[in-house]
Design a protein around this motif. Structure first.
Motif, mmCIF file in Angstrom:
data_model
loop_
_atom_site.group_PDB
_atom_site.id
_atom_site.type_symbol
_atom_site.label_atom_id
_atom_site.label_comp_id
_atom_site.label_asym_id
_atom_site.label_seq_id
_atom_site.Cartn_x
_atom_site.Cartn_y
_atom_site.Cartn_z
ATOM 1 N N TYR A 71 -0.468 -2.551 -10.555
ATOM 2 C CA TYR A 71 -1.107 -1.451 -10.015
ATOM 3 C C TYR A 71 -2.320 -1.129 -9.689
ATOM 4 O O TYR A 71 -3.181 -1.497 -10.487
ATOM 5 N N HIS A 109 -2.540 -5.201 3.947
ATOM 6 C CA HIS A 109 -2.690 -3.691 3.811
ATOM 7 C C HIS A 109 -3.930 -3.547 2.442
ATOM 8 O O HIS A 109 -3.607 -2.321 1.783
ATOM 9 N N SER A 110 -4.446 -4.445 1.892
ATOM 10 C CA SER A 110 -5.291 -4.254 0.810
ATOM 11 C C SER A 110 -6.533 -3.293 0.852
ATOM 12 O O SER A 110 -6.959 -2.771 0.144
ATOM 13 N N GLY A 161 -5.134 2.559 2.795
ATOM 14 C CA GLY A 161 -4.616 3.741 1.754
ATOM 15 C C GLY A 161 -4.792 5.108 2.166
ATOM 16 O O GLY A 161 -4.501 5.323 3.397
ATOM 17 N N SER A 185 0.840 -1.311 -0.133
ATOM 18 C CA SER A 185 -0.016 0.083 0.040
ATOM 19 C C SER A 185 1.017 1.092 -0.155
ATOM 20 O O SER A 185 1.760 1.584 0.813
ATOM 21 N N ASP A 186 0.553 2.157 -0.830
ATOM 22 C CA ASP A 186 1.226 3.314 -0.958
ATOM 23 C C ASP A 186 0.256 4.524 -0.474
ATOM 24 O O ASP A 186 -0.588 4.975 -1.307
ATOM 25 N N PRO A 238 -1.542 6.534 -3.790
ATOM 26 C CA PRO A 238 -2.207 5.208 -3.993
ATOM 27 C C PRO A 238 -2.733 4.766 -4.979
ATOM 28 O O PRO A 238 -2.843 3.375 -5.110
ATOM 29 N N SER A 251 -7.529 2.668 -1.868
ATOM 30 C CA SER A 251 -6.831 1.448 -1.387
ATOM 31 C C SER A 251 -6.821 0.435 -2.564
ATOM 32 O O SER A 251 -7.426 0.807 -3.698
ATOM 33 N N SER A 302 -0.149 1.801 -5.363
ATOM 34 C CA SER A 302 -0.421 0.490 -4.490
ATOM 35 C C SER A 302 -0.368 -0.426 -5.377
ATOM 36 O O SER A 302 -0.897 -0.396 -6.680
#
Length: 438
Positions: A292, A312-313, A316, A266-267, A271, A326, A274
């Protein structure tokens, strides 16, 4: 009078601006257009199944507004003046859930009981026993807090153990949504999928990549998990193929249920970056096994449910008024009406048990939210898990979207119907010839 005059002038100017916008963009005022129409309050009842209520939260800097719609359609709202430390207390609970440490148990449980008393207690008490399921539309810091971990009663003893607590989980099926309007769209997608004549060919498709290169931790038990679900539902699984991203892009539209058991990254700052890791990196610049979020949300998926057994899905970037962006949100953008996602790291020994139990209940006709609740309850009461009953191990998996039950059996192929009809015609012909001969 001067102040009122300024307000009236501003209101007049806004009406003129609105009229100009409607003239420039007529589709926004056309109910038959593809533009998403905001759901009216009177129509929220249509989203609810019997025994289900909806709770929506809206934060200002110092106040929380809580809106509820009961199964009968009755609407209520209330305001809570937030304590100065409210947001920090919620963040402390979230950090504690992520950390899985025993130290600090009593303060966490006490806060969980206090949060329930203010966030849900008055509404749940008013609605009474007629409500067994809750749709939660969270806001602000509640976006990352699984409300199933709130306590409907004070902690059970001076030295409480985890599984004896009166979790909200034990009383209600809980699911989440981004908005009532999006939830309506997700339910419409489910209904449209149910009547498609050229829909997915199979029920289940599972992906559990193998990671062999340095820097990629090999997940334990994921291969066994997807194969166990395959033994229940049939379908296909991919576990050792090196080019799983390419396979996913080509095959995913053929399945009504997708289970992705893999690394998720997760970024929170960007996002759209991610990603899901479908295996070791590949040299193909398009299908390099890194999928991505931006790629996901434009895919033409036809799944009714995606289960993301990926860390971490559901985590976000939190955007005010929009919710969390997310990986799970990307699947919602790709027209998937329901997702099961993880708010934090998944434990490789406990997540498979939860996912397998969830699918077992789903196969037996339970709604998605009830199937997940029962899977968590089974996990909590299993003595084998007694040392792993901290909420970290079971509360991170949450369900969002349309929670209706599913018919999980592979459709009969069209060619088989032709074969059966041909056999019946042949048998009838033989019977007719014998009758003529006699």
């Amino acid at each position: 009078q001067e102040v009122i005059g300024r307000w009236e002038q501003q209101l007049f100017d806004l009406k003129l601006e609105r009229q100009k916008l409607l003239e420039d963009f007529p589709s926004y005022n056309n109910p038959d257009s593809n533009v998403l129409q905001v759901l009216a309050l009177k129509d929220v009842k249509q989203l609810l199944r019997p025994g289900q209520a909806l709770l929506s939260y809206f934060f200002t800097e110092s106040e929380l507004y809580i809106f509820s719609v009961e199964p009968s359609g009755q609407f209520q709202w209330r305001k809570w003046n937030l304590p100065a430390d409210f947001r920090e207390r919620v963040r402390s609970c979230i950090r504690y859930l992520w950390d899985k440490q025993e130290y600090g148990k009593e303060p966490f449980l006490q806060t969980a009981a206090e949060l329930y008393a203010n966030l849900l207690g008055p509404d749940c008490n008013r609605m009474g026993e007629s409500v067994s399921s809750l749709i939660i539309l969270p806001d602000d810091v509640l976006m990352m807090m699984p409300l199933e971990t709130l306590l409907t009663a004070p902690p059970s003893s001076n030295k409480p153990n985890w599984r004896d607590q009166q979790w909200l989980l034990k009383k209600y099926n809980v699911s989440y949504g981004y908005s009532a309007t999006l939830l309506r769209e997700q339910k419409q997608i489910s209904r449209q999928n149910a009547v498609k004549t050229a829909g997915p060919k199979h029920v289940f498709g599972g992906f559990a990549p193998t990671y062999t290169q340095s820097g990629q931790y090999q997940l334990q038990n994921t291969t066994g998990m997807v194969k166990k679900v395959q033994s229940m539902l049939g379908g296909d699984v991919w576990t050792k193929e090196p080019d799983q991203e390419a396979i996913f892009k080509q095959e995913s539209s053929n399945y009504r249920v997708l289970l992705l058991a893999m690394h998720g990254i997760s970024d929170a700052e960007h996002p759209e970056l991610s990603q899901l890791l479908f295996g070791d990196p590949q040299t193909d610049p398009v299908n390099n096994n890194i999928l991505y979020a931006t790629e996901l949300q434009i895919m033409q998926l036809q799944a009714d449910l995606v289960v993301l057994s990926a860390c971490h899905s559901g985590f976000g970037k939190l955007e005010t008024g929009e919710g969390v962006y997310s990986l799970a949100r990307a699947f919602a953008a790709a027209k998937v009406p329901a997702t099961v996602m993880s708010l934090w790291l998944l434990h490789e020994n406990t997540a498979p048990a939860l996912v397998e139990s969830f699918f077992s209940y789903l196969q037996h006709g339970k709604t998605k939210d009830e199937a997940l609740r029962l899977a968590k309850q089974d996990y909590l009461i299993d003595d084998q898990n007694f040392e792993l009953t901290h909420p970290f191990y079971w509360a991170g998996l949450v369900a969002a979207g349309d929670m209706q039950s599913m018919e999980l059996s592979d459709p009969v192929p069209h060619w088989l119907w032709y074969v059966l009809v041909g056999i019946m015609i042949l048998l009838f012909g033989q019977y007719w010839i014998r009758q003529r001969s006699s």
